[in-house]
Write a protein that holds these residues in place. Sequence first.
Motif, mmCIF file in Angstrom:
data_model
loop_
_atom_site.group_PDB
_atom_site.id
_atom_site.type_symbol
_atom_site.label_atom_id
_atom_site.label_comp_id
_atom_site.label_asym_id
_atom_site.label_seq_id
_atom_site.Cartn_x
_atom_site.Cartn_y
_atom_site.Cartn_z
ATOM 1 N N GLU A 83 0.833 -1.205 0.000
ATOM 2 C CA GLU A 83 0.000 0.000 0.000
ATOM 3 C C GLU A 83 0.864 1.251 0.000
ATOM 4 O O GLU A 83 0.543 2.233 -0.658
ATOM 5 C CB GLU A 83 -0.932 0.024 1.220
ATOM 6 N N SER A 86 2.202 1.993 -3.418
ATOM 7 C CA SER A 86 1.213 2.693 -4.246
ATOM 8 C C SER A 86 1.302 4.198 -4.017
ATOM 9 O O SER A 86 1.295 4.984 -4.963
ATOM 10 C CB SER A 86 -0.203 2.227 -3.915
ATOM 11 N N ARG A 89 4.547 5.606 -5.564
ATOM 12 C CA ARG A 89 4.416 5.753 -7.029
ATOM 13 C C ARG A 89 3.525 6.938 -7.370
ATOM 14 O O ARG A 89 3.784 7.679 -8.310
ATOM 15 C CB ARG A 89 3.791 4.481 -7.627
ATOM 16 N N ASN A 90 2.503 7.113 -6.580
ATOM 17 C CA ASN A 90 1.561 8.192 -6.843
ATOM 18 C C ASN A 90 2.176 9.575 -6.626
ATOM 19 O O ASN A 90 2.017 10.468 -7.448
ATOM 20 C CB ASN A 90 0.332 8.003 -5.944
ATOM 21 N N PHE A 95 5.674 8.316 -14.239
ATOM 22 C CA PHE A 95 6.095 7.351 -15.268
ATOM 23 C C PHE A 95 5.783 7.857 -16.677
ATOM 24 O O PHE A 95 4.694 8.365 -16.933
ATOM 25 C CB PHE A 95 5.351 6.025 -15.087
ATOM 26 N N MET A 114 -5.818 11.416 -13.507
ATOM 27 C CA MET A 114 -5.841 10.129 -12.812
ATOM 28 C C MET A 114 -4.919 10.041 -11.580
ATOM 29 O O MET A 114 -5.366 9.636 -10.507
ATOM 30 C CB MET A 114 -5.539 9.009 -13.792
ATOM 31 N N PRO A 115 -3.627 10.436 -11.710
ATOM 32 C CA PRO A 115 -2.778 10.376 -10.501
ATOM 33 C C PRO A 115 -3.299 11.289 -9.396
ATOM 34 O O PRO A 115 -3.187 10.972 -8.206
ATOM 35 C CB PRO A 115 -1.415 10.869 -10.998
ATOM 36 N N MET A 117 -6.462 11.951 -8.890
ATOM 37 C CA MET A 117 -7.618 11.264 -8.315
ATOM 38 C C MET A 117 -7.166 10.232 -7.284
ATOM 39 O O MET A 117 -7.680 10.192 -6.166
ATOM 40 C CB MET A 117 -8.404 10.586 -9.428
ATOM 41 N N TYR A 118 -6.155 9.424 -7.672
ATOM 42 C CA TYR A 118 -5.669 8.416 -6.728
ATOM 43 C C TYR A 118 -4.967 9.068 -5.540
ATOM 44 O O TYR A 118 -4.848 8.473 -4.486
ATOM 45 C CB TYR A 118 -4.747 7.416 -7.430
ATOM 46 N N GLY A 120 -6.163 11.650 -4.108
ATOM 47 C CA GLY A 120 -7.219 12.214 -3.267
ATOM 48 C C GLY A 120 -7.418 13.708 -3.438
ATOM 49 O O GLY A 120 -7.918 14.383 -2.537
ATOM 50 N N ARG A 162 0.686 13.832 -17.605
ATOM 51 C CA ARG A 162 0.175 12.959 -16.548
ATOM 52 C C ARG A 162 1.278 12.640 -15.531
ATOM 53 O O ARG A 162 1.026 12.617 -14.324
ATOM 54 C CB ARG A 162 -0.362 11.666 -17.167
ATOM 55 N N MET B 1 -16.276 10.724 -4.094
ATOM 56 C CA MET B 1 -15.404 11.191 -5.174
ATOM 57 C C MET B 1 -14.937 10.005 -6.025
ATOM 58 O O MET B 1 -15.146 9.959 -7.225
ATOM 59 C CB MET B 1 -14.213 11.914 -4.571
ATOM 60 N N MET B 2 -14.325 9.028 -5.331
ATOM 61 C CA MET B 2 -13.893 7.832 -6.049
ATOM 62 C C MET B 2 -15.088 7.052 -6.578
ATOM 63 O O MET B 2 -15.025 6.459 -7.643
ATOM 64 C CB MET B 2 -13.082 6.921 -5.106
ATOM 65 N N ALA B 348 0.682 1.834 -11.640
ATOM 66 C CA ALA B 348 1.880 2.666 -11.748
ATOM 67 C C ALA B 348 1.569 4.107 -11.372
ATOM 68 O O ALA B 348 2.409 4.817 -10.814
ATOM 69 C CB ALA B 348 2.438 2.599 -13.165
ATOM 70 N N LEU B 349 0.347 4.528 -11.656
ATOM 71 C CA LEU B 349 -0.042 5.906 -11.349
ATOM 72 C C LEU B 349 -0.451 6.070 -9.888
ATOM 73 O O LEU B 349 -0.777 7.161 -9.458
ATOM 74 C CB LEU B 349 -1.199 6.346 -12.246
ATOM 75 N N GLY B 350 -0.446 4.988 -9.131
ATOM 76 C CA GLY B 350 -0.701 5.104 -7.704
ATOM 77 C C GLY B 350 -1.990 4.479 -7.215
ATOM 78 O O GLY B 350 -2.367 4.683 -6.060
ATOM 79 N N ALA B 351 -2.688 3.717 -8.096
ATOM 80 C CA ALA B 351 -3.911 3.063 -7.632
ATOM 81 C C ALA B 351 -3.553 1.963 -6.641
ATOM 82 O O ALA B 351 -2.639 1.182 -6.886
ATOM 83 C CB ALA B 351 -4.667 2.465 -8.810
#
Lengths: 237, 435
Positions: A83, A86, A89-90, A95, A114-115, A117-118, A120, A162, B1-2, B348-351
């Motif tokens: 976790e 993740s 990376r975020n 990348f 997207m990044p 969003m992940y 928060g 991105r 949100m998600m 890779a983007l953090g999910a």
Amino acid sequence: MGEEKKKIIEMRDIVKRFYIGTPNELEVLCGIDLDVYEGEFLAIVGASGSGKSTLMNIIGSLDRATEGSYILDGIDVSKAKDEELSGIRNKKIGFVFQTYNLIAKTNAIKNVEMPLMYGGVAQKQRNQRAKELLELVGMGDRIHHLPEELSGGQKQRVAIARAMANDPAIILADEPTGALDSKTGRIVMDLFHKLHEEQGKTIVLITHSPELAEECQRIITIKDGLIVGEREGGAAV
Amino acid sequence: MMLMENLRLALSSIKSNKMRSLLTMLGIIIGIASVIAIMTVGNSLSAELTESMSSLGAKDLNISVVNRPVDIETDDLFGDVVYVYDEDVEYKRPTDDDYFTTEILEEYSNAFPDDVVAISVNEQVGNGETKQDNKHANLSVIGGNYGFLFSQRFKLLQGRYFTDGEMSEASKVCIVSDIVVENMFDGDMDKAIGSAINVAVNGKEYTFYITGVYEYEQDTFAFTNSDKRKDINTIVYIPIRTAKAITHSSSVYQYFSVILSMESDVDAMTENTRKFFNDGYYAYNEDFCVDVYSMAGMMESLNEMMGTLTLGISVIAGIALLVGGIGVMNIMMVSITERTREIGTRKALGATNASIRAQFIIEAIVICIIGGIIGMALGIGLGMILTKVVGTPAKASLSSVLISIGFSTAIGVFFGYYPANKAAKLDPIVALRYE
């Protein structure tokens, strides 16, 4: 390199083995020491099978080293759980892939968001930030285009936007021009130079092309899982 | 949100694979539609049974003189007492001495003053018709006492019942249906009351004076004897003694019915009545005894059976739903394989694993809920059409709608979890390299 610069990456004696405990056990990285400083534009070159992809995966926190320590922007990645990886990376890594890897059926701005969003970030802020970034890479007029409506160079520019989304400590680009013709490849490389010079981004470029590597400040050559060469490139300060 | 993001993703993924999504949903649609339709039909039939139960007089006891059985058994299905006969024996036919007399009936009635409201006896005269000029009506003539008229539970539209005098003197009076009035008097009830009609029955003609008109009601379970209202054969009620006089039968009865009071316990009274006769008047009758039955127990069991049947068919529909769910799981597996690279990129983007899992579970739920809603609409429509054909039109109950929506969500979660978890556990390196 006179003054003391902040270390973004500090790798000590990184070893990566696969198929551990089986007769096929394979040592891909045999003890890598690597320091990357803030604001540096570094190239890692090597033939296929040299271990450069494995090294990239470890730098990108997609994978953990079997042995050795890896500190990324002050965080000990070698001890992080799934976790936490993740999150690393975020927040810390942007990348850029050879095959762009934009999410299909999702427009440019949603891809860039997207990044965020992940991470928060609220919808309004991420929309704002994504727009700015797309303008920065020269894609401001195509923010609602779907990936399949964009050319390869345009896709890669969206992918770079991105990668920049969460303002990461390093941008990790894996053969970013590998799938592009030389003209669009040039545009993409110019974009990396722009981000490096204007934004002071730390960029790690993985490539097998000596010409591209030559554009960077420092070139590290990998062979058989070891760093066999280190020299200054054409863009050295 | 998600959640919003995941919903948007799920919808766009469904939209981009319209045909596949529809086929996937089909299982859910069929399952939900059949569950709702079956539940609706079941409810409609139960309601109808209950309704006709009260109109048929389920609480009435029917008492008849029968041959003495070789054995008495309790029926497993209905819990009723069943008389067993030897098939090889030729049984005697009862004579007037074996039948119920008016005195016995009175005595019986007096024995249970709190339970017996009325005793109903009747005499079937037969089917016939009435003709006048070019007017014509089909009818069947039945003579009855007050209890019988009461047990018929018809609604008197105009006129009156028979007087005590008419009853005891065997007067030629009758109560006819509104259909007869429509056919013979152009629907004029005032004109009909007091008028005479000539009824041809069993080859003879009789004249009756109309004292009352009742409203004809279609018996829900009886076959309609004609499609056209004017041709329907309706009952003409006459006093019991009048009927006995026509049929030349003595004033004894092979059977009678008892109308019980509201508070009366049908099962207890069935047993008491049986005892009253079999331990009393018929104790020394070697050939005959008395049998008592009521519709109440039968109706109850019938209702229970209906419920079981509905449940059974619902279970089969539930299996269709299960198969539908497996279809959803299958498609989710395919979808995840197809989107392996996307999953790798997202990671890779953090999910996190949790957010990948949520994304695919929500996609499965959305497929199931959309299927559920379509199925619900179809099921409600189908239920309406079916209940119109079968009997009383009924609407789908709220509970069946809630159950189906809840069920489809549950299917989404249940069958979405495994593929979603598989997606969540993908190694990002492997996923990114996936061709």
